[in-house]
Design an enzyme around this catalytic site. Structure first.
Site, PDB file in Angstrom:
ATOM      1  N   HIS A  41       0.872  -1.181   0.000  1.00  0.00           N
ATOM      2  CA  HIS A  41       0.000   0.000   0.000  1.00  0.00           C
ATOM      3  C   HIS A  41       0.910   1.233   0.000  1.00  0.00           C
ATOM      4  O   HIS A  41       1.035   1.924   1.002  1.00  0.00           O
ATOM      5  CB  HIS A  41      -0.904   0.026   1.218  1.00  0.00           C
ATOM      6  CG  HIS A  41      -1.859  -1.128   1.332  1.00  0.00           C
ATOM      7  ND1 HIS A  41      -1.466  -2.389   1.733  1.00  0.00           N
ATOM      8  CD2 HIS A  41      -3.198  -1.195   1.120  1.00  0.00           C
ATOM      9  CE1 HIS A  41      -2.531  -3.183   1.765  1.00  0.00           C
ATOM     10  NE2 HIS A  41      -3.587  -2.488   1.394  1.00  0.00           N
ATOM     11  N   SER A  97       6.763   5.549   2.904  1.00  0.00           N
ATOM     12  CA  SER A  97       7.582   4.337   3.041  1.00  0.00           C
ATOM     13  C   SER A  97       8.385   4.017   1.785  1.00  0.00           C
ATOM     14  O   SER A  97       9.536   3.562   1.891  1.00  0.00           O
ATOM     15  CB  SER A  97       6.706   3.151   3.430  1.00  0.00           C
ATOM     16  OG  SER A  97       6.110   3.359   4.692  1.00  0.00           O
ATOM     17  N   GLU A 115       0.339   0.472  -5.521  1.00  0.00           N
ATOM     18  CA  GLU A 115      -0.694   1.412  -5.085  1.00  0.00           C
ATOM     19  C   GLU A 115      -1.904   1.279  -6.007  1.00  0.00           C
ATOM     20  O   GLU A 115      -1.802   1.508  -7.210  1.00  0.00           O
ATOM     21  CB  GLU A 115      -0.158   2.852  -5.114  1.00  0.00           C
ATOM     22  CG  GLU A 115      -1.180   3.903  -4.769  1.00  0.00           C
ATOM     23  CD  GLU A 115      -1.947   3.597  -3.484  1.00  0.00           C
ATOM     24  OE1 GLU A 115      -3.181   3.613  -3.526  1.00  0.00           O
ATOM     25  OE2 GLU A 115      -1.291   3.343  -2.446  1.00  0.00           O
ATOM     26  N   ASP A 139      -4.569  -4.868  -6.798  1.00  0.00           N
ATOM     27  CA  ASP A 139      -5.105  -5.134  -5.467  1.00  0.00           C
ATOM     28  C   ASP A 139      -3.954  -5.545  -4.555  1.00  0.00           C
ATOM     29  O   ASP A 139      -3.154  -6.425  -4.898  1.00  0.00           O
ATOM     30  CB  ASP A 139      -6.152  -6.248  -5.531  1.00  0.00           C
ATOM     31  CG  ASP A 139      -6.664  -6.631  -4.158  1.00  0.00           C
ATOM     32  OD1 ASP A 139      -7.538  -5.932  -3.629  1.00  0.00           O
ATOM     33  OD2 ASP A 139      -6.147  -7.632  -3.590  1.00  0.00           O
ATOM     34  N   ASP A 160       0.583  -1.660   4.764  1.00  0.00           N
ATOM     35  CA  ASP A 160       0.273  -0.383   5.431  1.00  0.00           C
ATOM     36  C   ASP A 160      -1.019   0.194   4.849  1.00  0.00           C
ATOM     37  O   ASP A 160      -1.007   1.228   4.189  1.00  0.00           O
ATOM     38  CB  ASP A 160       1.463   0.566   5.225  1.00  0.00           C
ATOM     39  CG  ASP A 160       1.285   1.900   5.919  1.00  0.00           C
ATOM     40  OD1 ASP A 160       0.352   2.043   6.718  1.00  0.00           O
ATOM     41  OD2 ASP A 160       2.090   2.812   5.638  1.00  0.00           O
TER      42      ASP A 160
END
Length: 276
Positions: A41, A97, A115, A139, A160
């Site tokens: 993420h 990150s 993402e 996904d 995350d």
């Protein structure tokens, strides 16, 4: 709980998460073998602390700005990583990150970013242009499993999510169970917010039932008692943390607690094995 990165960039949760992530990867890099770093993420990759979304919450003032005001040398690596995307003294940009991980890369390491949101993925590609990172728009949980086992023997998966969906914890639990079957020795870092203690306790019990032998929990509680209905802090579940990392963790956690404690509160950072 909806936890979009842009509203909370540089807050206390980011300081803890990114400080521990730096320490974890650096410890793994004590061995020369390559690492594959996977961020499921990834977000936008870079955030404007002077922008409308960050200003609306003002959380950076109680996070990264407090870390910059604290001279504790245990936070030097964290501050240096933030300073790397800024000019001058006080930071106005905050690296997500992906950029923390990119700064840690050695020639033998690989970085895979994902993402799902199209606008954020577009921004991420722009931020990471010129780096060796591979950027996906899939996904997160499908990508997590698809990338395992990675091309290198060792690696880290960072999970995350914004916790926008009511089934987010259930998806993490199910995917972690499947991922552990595919890559039992891999290191996985799962970030979570602390808002409702009962919900978090039920999730810990579900994770405990997975029977993963080495599952470390780190919980950073900002206040001296739980404050109902508001953000109370955040933490990490870490699967298979290296021994050297766990041995150096206590002083770093104490430095973070002291730096980030709100006025009038001592706060608490708990670190123990979930199976204990």
């Amino acid at each position: 709980m909806n936890y979009r990165h842009s509203f909370h960039a540089g807050n206390s949760a980011d300081v803890v998460k990114h400080s521990l992530l730096i320490s974890l990867v650096q410890t793994l890099q004590h061995k020369q073998g390559g690492l594959t770093l996977i961020d499921t993420h990834a977000g936008r990759g870079l955030y404007d602390l002077d922008g409308d979304e960050a200003k609306r919450t003002g959380e950076a003032t109680r996070g990264v700005l407090q870390a910059f005001a604290d001279p504790n040398p245990l936070l030097d690596d964290y501050r240096a990583a933030v300073q790397a995307v800024n000019r001058g003294g006080e930071p106005h940009l905050y690296p997500g990150s992906p950029q923390f991980l990119a700064q840690l890369l050695r020639p033998q390491d690989f970085l895979i970013l994902n993402e799902k949101h199209p606008e954020d993925a577009y921004a991420l590609r722009g931020v990471m242009r010129g780096s060796s990172a591979a950027v996906h728009e899939r996904d997160a949980y499908e990508l997590w499993l698809a990338m395992l086992p990675p091309r290198t023997a060792r690696g880290v998966v960072v999970v995350d999510p914004p916790y926008e969906q009511p089934d987010e914890r259930a998806r993490i639990t199910a995917t972690l169970a499947a991922a552990h079957r595919k890559w039992a020795h891999g290191v996985t870092v799962i970030w979570f917010p602390l808002k409702d203690g009962a919900t978090h306790w039920r999730w810990k019990e579900q994770l405990r039932k997975l029977g993963i032998p080495k599952l470390l929990r780190v919980e950073h509680w900002l206040y001296d008692s739980e404050q109902p209905g508001i953000y109370n802090g955040a933490g990490l579940f870490i699967v298979n943390p290296p021994y050297a990392f766990t041995q150096t963790l206590p002083p770093l956690l104490e430095a973070l607690r002291a730096t980030l404690a709100p006025e009038g509160h001592k706060g608490e950072i708990i670190s123990d094995w979930l199976g204990d």
